[in-house]
Design a protein around this motif. Structure first.
Motif, PDB file in Angstrom:
ATOM      1  N   ILE A 103       0.852  -1.191   0.000  1.00  0.00           N
ATOM      2  CA  ILE A 103       0.000   0.000   0.000  1.00  0.00           C
ATOM      3  C   ILE A 103       0.885   1.237   0.000  1.00  0.00           C
ATOM      4  O   ILE A 103       1.802   1.365   0.797  1.00  0.00           O
ATOM      5  CB  ILE A 103      -0.942   0.013   1.208  1.00  0.00           C
ATOM      6  N   VAL A 104       0.607   2.150  -0.933  1.00  0.00           N
ATOM      7  CA  VAL A 104       1.406   3.357  -1.111  1.00  0.00           C
ATOM      8  C   VAL A 104       0.502   4.576  -0.907  1.00  0.00           C
ATOM      9  O   VAL A 104      -0.657   4.560  -1.307  1.00  0.00           O
ATOM     10  CB  VAL A 104       2.019   3.384  -2.527  1.00  0.00           C
ATOM     11  N   THR A 105       1.030   5.622  -0.293  1.00  0.00           N
ATOM     12  CA  THR A 105       0.290   6.872  -0.104  1.00  0.00           C
ATOM     13  C   THR A 105       0.889   7.938  -1.003  1.00  0.00           C
ATOM     14  O   THR A 105       2.106   8.052  -1.123  1.00  0.00           O
ATOM     15  CB  THR A 105       0.372   7.321   1.366  1.00  0.00           C
ATOM     16  N   LYS A 106       0.009   8.718  -1.643  1.00  0.00           N
ATOM     17  CA  LYS A 106       0.442   9.723  -2.602  1.00  0.00           C
ATOM     18  C   LYS A 106      -0.499  10.919  -2.528  1.00  0.00           C
ATOM     19  O   LYS A 106      -1.618  10.797  -2.046  1.00  0.00           O
ATOM     20  CB  LYS A 106       0.402   9.096  -3.994  1.00  0.00           C
ATOM     21  N   LYS A 107      -0.064  12.103  -3.030  1.00  0.00           N
ATOM     22  CA  LYS A 107      -0.922  13.287  -3.081  1.00  0.00           C
ATOM     23  C   LYS A 107      -1.559  13.400  -4.457  1.00  0.00           C
ATOM     24  O   LYS A 107      -0.913  13.193  -5.478  1.00  0.00           O
ATOM     25  CB  LYS A 107      -0.110  14.552  -2.805  1.00  0.00           C
ATOM     26  N   CYS A 108      -2.833  13.769  -4.462  1.00  0.00           N
ATOM     27  CA  CYS A 108      -3.574  13.959  -5.706  1.00  0.00           C
ATOM     28  C   CYS A 108      -3.041  15.208  -6.398  1.00  0.00           C
ATOM     29  O   CYS A 108      -2.866  16.256  -5.772  1.00  0.00           O
ATOM     30  CB  CYS A 108      -5.056  14.102  -5.397  1.00  0.00           C
ATOM     31  N   GLU A 109      -2.793  15.121  -7.715  1.00  0.00           N
ATOM     32  CA  GLU A 109      -2.267  16.262  -8.470  1.00  0.00           C
ATOM     33  C   GLU A 109      -3.315  17.340  -8.706  1.00  0.00           C
ATOM     34  O   GLU A 109      -2.975  18.467  -9.031  1.00  0.00           O
ATOM     35  CB  GLU A 109      -1.692  15.792  -9.798  1.00  0.00           C
ATOM     36  N   CYS A 110      -4.591  16.996  -8.530  1.00  0.00           N
ATOM     37  CA  CYS A 110      -5.654  17.966  -8.756  1.00  0.00           C
ATOM     38  C   CYS A 110      -6.029  18.702  -7.475  1.00  0.00           C
ATOM     39  O   CYS A 110      -5.948  19.915  -7.411  1.00  0.00           O
ATOM     40  CB  CYS A 110      -6.874  17.267  -9.334  1.00  0.00           C
ATOM     41  N   CYS A 111      -6.418  17.957  -6.448  1.00  0.00           N
ATOM     42  CA  CYS A 111      -6.928  18.584  -5.230  1.00  0.00           C
ATOM     43  C   CYS A 111      -5.908  18.634  -4.090  1.00  0.00           C
ATOM     44  O   CYS A 111      -6.125  19.329  -3.100  1.00  0.00           O
ATOM     45  CB  CYS A 111      -8.195  17.867  -4.752  1.00  0.00           C
ATOM     46  N   GLY A 112      -4.830  17.880  -4.174  1.00  0.00           N
ATOM     47  CA  GLY A 112      -3.800  17.891  -3.153  1.00  0.00           C
ATOM     48  C   GLY A 112      -4.078  17.001  -1.955  1.00  0.00           C
ATOM     49  O   GLY A 112      -3.296  16.951  -1.018  1.00  0.00           O
ATOM     50  N   ARG A 113      -5.181  16.261  -1.983  1.00  0.00           N
ATOM     51  CA  ARG A 113      -5.535  15.369  -0.885  1.00  0.00           C
ATOM     52  C   ARG A 113      -4.696  14.094  -0.965  1.00  0.00           C
ATOM     53  O   ARG A 113      -4.388  13.612  -2.048  1.00  0.00           O
ATOM     54  CB  ARG A 113      -7.016  15.027  -1.001  1.00  0.00           C
ATOM     55  N   GLU A 114      -4.309  13.546   0.194  1.00  0.00           N
ATOM     56  CA  GLU A 114      -3.548  12.294   0.213  1.00  0.00           C
ATOM     57  C   GLU A 114      -4.497  11.128   0.012  1.00  0.00           C
ATOM     58  O   GLU A 114      -5.607  11.120   0.541  1.00  0.00           O
ATOM     59  CB  GLU A 114      -2.799  12.131   1.536  1.00  0.00           C
ATOM     60  N   PHE A 115      -4.063  10.113  -0.750  1.00  0.00           N
ATOM     61  CA  PHE A 115      -4.847   8.911  -0.972  1.00  0.00           C
ATOM     62  C   PHE A 115      -3.917   7.715  -1.009  1.00  0.00           C
ATOM     63  O   PHE A 115      -2.716   7.845  -1.254  1.00  0.00           O
ATOM     64  CB  PHE A 115      -5.684   9.021  -2.258  1.00  0.00           C
ATOM     65  N   SER A 116      -4.468   6.555  -0.733  1.00  0.00           N
ATOM     66  CA  SER A 116      -3.698   5.317  -0.720  1.00  0.00           C
ATOM     67  C   SER A 116      -4.156   4.424  -1.855  1.00  0.00           C
ATOM     68  O   SER A 116      -5.332   4.415  -2.211  1.00  0.00           O
ATOM     69  CB  SER A 116      -3.892   4.578   0.600  1.00  0.00           C
ATOM     70  N   PHE A 117      -3.225   3.650  -2.386  1.00  0.00           N
ATOM     71  CA  PHE A 117      -3.568   2.682  -3.414  1.00  0.00           C
ATOM     72  C   PHE A 117      -2.714   1.451  -3.220  1.00  0.00           C
ATOM     73  O   PHE A 117      -1.690   1.475  -2.548  1.00  0.00           O
ATOM     74  CB  PHE A 117      -3.408   3.267  -4.830  1.00  0.00           C
ATOM     75  N   TYR A 118      -3.164   0.354  -3.792  1.00  0.00           N
ATOM     76  CA  TYR A 118      -2.517  -0.936  -3.600  1.00  0.00           C
ATOM     77  C   TYR A 118      -1.860  -1.385  -4.901  1.00  0.00           C
ATOM     78  O   TYR A 118      -2.430  -1.256  -5.965  1.00  0.00           O
ATOM     79  CB  TYR A 118      -3.564  -1.968  -3.171  1.00  0.00           C
ATOM     80  N   GLY A 119      -0.668  -1.897  -4.804  1.00  0.00           N
ATOM     81  CA  GLY A 119      -0.027  -2.511  -5.951  1.00  0.00           C
ATOM     82  C   GLY A 119       0.958  -1.605  -6.649  1.00  0.00           C
ATOM     83  O   GLY A 119       1.408  -0.593  -6.125  1.00  0.00           O
ATOM     84  N   SER A 120       1.277  -1.983  -7.872  1.00  0.00           N
ATOM     85  CA  SER A 120       2.317  -1.281  -8.620  1.00  0.00           C
ATOM     86  C   SER A 120       1.752  -0.228  -9.572  1.00  0.00           C
ATOM     87  O   SER A 120       2.484   0.312 -10.387  1.00  0.00           O
ATOM     88  CB  SER A 120       3.127  -2.299  -9.409  1.00  0.00           C
ATOM     89  N   ARG A 121       0.448   0.050  -9.479  1.00  0.00           N
ATOM     90  CA  ARG A 121      -0.112   1.118 -10.308  1.00  0.00           C
ATOM     91  C   ARG A 121       0.461   2.446  -9.855  1.00  0.00           C
ATOM     92  O   ARG A 121       0.893   2.589  -8.714  1.00  0.00           O
ATOM     93  CB  ARG A 121      -1.638   1.160 -10.168  1.00  0.00           C
ATOM     94  N   HIS A 122       0.440   3.436 -10.707  1.00  0.00           N
ATOM     95  CA  HIS A 122       0.957   4.753 -10.360  1.00  0.00           C
ATOM     96  C   HIS A 122      -0.072   5.822 -10.704  1.00  0.00           C
ATOM     97  O   HIS A 122       0.107   6.599 -11.639  1.00  0.00           O
ATOM     98  CB  HIS A 122       2.273   5.024 -11.097  1.00  0.00           C
ATOM     99  N   PRO A 123      -1.176   5.880  -9.937  1.00  0.00           N
ATOM    100  CA  PRO A 123      -2.204   6.866 -10.242  1.00  0.00           C
ATOM    101  C   PRO A 123      -1.761   8.275  -9.848  1.00  0.00           C
ATOM    102  O   PRO A 123      -0.961   8.461  -8.939  1.00  0.00           O
ATOM    103  CB  PRO A 123      -3.387   6.418  -9.392  1.00  0.00           C
ATOM    104  N   LYS A 124      -2.288   9.255 -10.552  1.00  0.00           N
ATOM    105  CA  LYS A 124      -1.986  10.653 -10.265  1.00  0.00           C
ATOM    106  C   LYS A 124      -3.102  11.311  -9.472  1.00  0.00           C
ATOM    107  O   LYS A 124      -2.883  12.322  -8.819  1.00  0.00           O
ATOM    108  CB  LYS A 124      -1.801  11.435 -11.571  1.00  0.00           C
ATOM    109  N   TYR A 125      -4.305  10.747  -9.556  1.00  0.00           N
ATOM    110  CA  TYR A 125      -5.478  11.401  -8.990  1.00  0.00           C
ATOM    111  C   TYR A 125      -6.167  10.477  -7.987  1.00  0.00           C
ATOM    112  O   TYR A 125      -6.135   9.258  -8.117  1.00  0.00           O
ATOM    113  CB  TYR A 125      -6.455  11.787 -10.090  1.00  0.00           C
ATOM    114  N   CYS A 126      -6.835  11.082  -7.004  1.00  0.00           N
ATOM    115  CA  CYS A 126      -7.507  10.315  -5.956  1.00  0.00           C
ATOM    116  C   CYS A 126      -8.836   9.733  -6.421  1.00  0.00           C
ATOM    117  O   CYS A 126      -9.313   8.760  -5.859  1.00  0.00           O
ATOM    118  CB  CYS A 126      -7.712  11.171  -4.717  1.00  0.00           C
ATOM    119  N   SER A 127      -9.441  10.318  -7.448  1.00  0.00           N
ATOM    120  CA  SER A 127     -10.735   9.845  -7.915  1.00  0.00           C
ATOM    121  C   SER A 127     -10.905  10.151  -9.402  1.00  0.00           C
ATOM    122  O   SER A 127     -10.131  10.911  -9.993  1.00  0.00           O
ATOM    123  CB  SER A 127     -11.866  10.512  -7.132  1.00  0.00           C
TER     124      SER A 127
END
Length: 139
Positions: A103-127
């Protein structure tokens, strides 16, 4: 009794709870709980039942979801579940048991909110909404 209630009865029984305590916690009658436990090999005194079930899990290999005996292969690691249905049902009820190192935590590039995701995906946005806003509604 539903499958979920049966799984809860098994968990509570393995934690050392008696028939009456389980029945009160789940809103069932004591007789229903007792009959279910006897049918699944969890009858009798709690201490002896817990010890017997733990020994059976190690030696014979019983399903940790429903309590049925699992057919062990000659090689490989021992099976924990009797079927795919039991495996899915148990993991759905016990998500905290899984390996959560990925599980990795990252900041959304649009709203700046922190979100978590699982695996090796590299999302930029929380939703999906943030993705749409960033892609099509930029200033």
């Amino acid at each position: 009794m539903t499958d979920f209630e049966a799984a809860q009865v098994k968990e509570m029984r393995l934690k050392g709870m008696g028939y009456r305590a389980i029945a009160e916690a789940l809103g069932l009658s004591r007789d229903i709980v007792r009959n279910h436990c006897k049918a699944k090999g969890m009858g009798g005194y709690v201490a002896a039942t817990v010890k017997n079930l733990q020994e059976r899990e190690v030696q014979n290999g019983i399903c940790i979801c429903c309590g049925k005996e699992t057919a062990q292969a000659g090689t490989g690691r021992p099976r924990k579940f009797c079927s795919e249905k039991c495996r899915r049902q148990w993991w759905k009820a016990h998500p905290q048991e899984g390996n959560r190192k990925a599980i990795v935590t990252k900041k959304c590039e649009c709203c700046g909110r922190e979100f978590s995701f699982y695996g090796s995906r590299h999302p930029k946005y929380c939703s999906h909404d943030c993705y749409i806003k960033a892609r099509f509604w930029r200033d």
